[in-house]
Design an enzyme around this catalytic site. Sequence first.
Site, PDB file in Angstrom:
ATOM      1  CD  GLU A  59      11.738  -2.402   4.117  1.00 42.12           C
ATOM      2  OE1 GLU A  59      11.088  -3.299   3.537  1.00 42.12           O
ATOM      3  OE2 GLU A  59      12.479  -1.601   3.511  1.00 42.12           O
ATOM      4  CG  HIS A 128      10.951   8.642   0.290  1.00 50.98           C
ATOM      5  ND1 HIS A 128      10.208   8.074  -0.709  1.00 50.98           N
ATOM      6  CD2 HIS A 128      12.185   8.084   0.201  1.00 50.98           C
ATOM      7  CE1 HIS A 128      10.979   7.223  -1.397  1.00 50.98           C
ATOM      8  NE2 HIS A 128      12.168   7.209  -0.853  1.00 50.98           N
TER       9      HIS A 128
END
Lengths: 331, 358
Positions: A59, A128
Amino acid sequence: MTTTMAQALNAALRDALKDDDRVLVFGEDVGALGGVFRVTDGITADFGENRCFDTPLAESGIVGFAVGMAMGGFRPVVEMQFDAFAYPAFEQITSHVAKLRNRTRGALSLPMVIRIPYAGGIGGVEHHCDSSEAYYTHTPGLRVVTPGTAQDAYDLLRDAIESPDPVVFLEPKARYWSGEEVTFTRTGPAMDKAVVRRHGKDVTLIAYGPMVATALETAEAAKDEGWDVEVVDLRSLSPFDDETVTASVRRTGRAVVVHEAAGFGGYGAEVVARVTEQCFHQLHAPVLRVTGLDIPYPAPKLERHTLPDVDRILDTIARLQWHDTPVVAGA
Amino acid sequence: MSVKTLLPSATPVRFLAEDGSRVELHEGYAEPAEDRLKAAYRLMVLGRRFDVQATALTKQGRLAVYPSSAGQEACQVAAALTLQDDDWLFPTYRDSVALIARGLKPGEVLTLLRGDAHCGYNPAETRVAPQCTPLATQTLHAAGLAHAMQRKGEDAVALALIGDGATSEGDFHEALNFAAVFKAPAVFFVQNNRYAISVPFEKQSAAEALAYKGVGYGMRAEQVDGNDAVAVLAVLDDAVRHAREGRGPVLVEAHTYRIDAHTNADDATRYREAEEVAKWREADPLRRLETYLKDRNALSEPEIELCHAEAEEFAQTVRDTLNAEPELDPMSLFDHVYAEPTRQLEAQRAALEAELEV
């Protein structure tokens, strides 16, 4: 025809890619797979690997690489896949994406969009389902937006891609599959502006992203209790649209802020402070919050206990003491 | 590419022994032309004088801080001389001498360290990114920008400077990986000066050489004697050419030494022995190049004197620039936060303006 929020985002990406050669879409799994939520479905097939492509799984790498590409004249739209997966990129976002214009005194700008599917309610396992908006809104130099409807998803994403400033684009995952009629010609500028989703005269519910639908549901349910609820959808978390929000609260005299993220040190505290400062003399009760619990996002079988729902919001509205009697806050 | 073609030389590439004599040539590297070596010498003299001057200015309170690169002049100057005007340089806070060698003015370079603004030059015009203070984050920007230039058909290269400490950061590894996967025309130039503030290289990495890290990413790598200006120029020239020709990124590790402390604020005697520093002083890159050029009759005493006179004059310019304190406009605080200013910032601008008028 009904369009889901995911489809509206897909259409926004396609239209932006069509309109501007500088726009590029990249991240992990956005290519052949079309994104884990299918937001980039078919884009590589239609626009080619040059415009929409997969990157290594990293990321910070995705965002830092996008910084360099934006410096080189492109307009990257990158995907972080899930909220908590974006944290390795936090340094790039806060130290560079947010600051490059300032550091270079306007010589370099970073028109880029960081798409982050966020928040819970989808039964996802840990890491998540975070609501990470407060981290980003606390960072000067970023614009932070989140759509509550499919139409806004389209309009906001088009605006975000065209913005000369970097935008953190938070997508409420739980609403990806909710559909409505969407006009793919933009309905007007959506960035920086809150919108009154439903008019009412007794209390203002201030919500954004995944909680907009919950707030609207609450407003319907509140009719049975005899309360006429106004719903303001912030859309833009940073900058904050004081004008729309305060105008609403001055009309109703009461306000409740709703969000999924933990309450302590959360975004709602900023909203309460601003509304209190600007509407003090019109308020009939303290501005209250309904937020997630101050716990790490729970396992999916327990998440219903942290997510604000219609009942909890109605209970909070009740605490506003409908008949102008004194209120004990924090009860 | 096979591991064999990616592997760096078994020992650092070297053209000059510590006494300035010519040693056996490593395969595959051409010695840079004499006029470039002389240009490098001139800039190294200038760079060392600049470094001494800047350190002195911290003691007079003219600079908030200065991280010295004394002893690393060969790396600093070679990084600038290897690049063309259209290439991008991504420097760190320790690379002021590289910026001077690239042609930036002392006032522009020292703006950050003086505390006037975060960047004293226009990166879009100079193709020098702001000096980066977080470690290794700019290596990703270099990879991305290199890829952007390649896509646009520009024949340019991005060179990122970092120290040994920065190779422990995740961004360094992500940058190498991205650059290699995208075959970006980027060069990652590590100046391994043996210390990350106080932490010695042995505690930083278990690798025998940082250059070995390139191989795992499928990237060509090389190690070079960082105090040998001839070798650093030769290796960087080769790396930049490799990248420019579209053959992928290169990792170069220069083995060098930071003669002074991390910054003027740091006490290096707490973490290293005087004997070690003395040993490295013997490996001085400036003296080494000077001896070599003199022995080849490529550099005369008057030319050397001229370089030093020029450096003195330059130091005077540095002092004059730093002694003239520019007036800073508080309202500029709000100028470049957003391209499209927010109402919140407009309100704060008005409030500060009112505060200043009282």
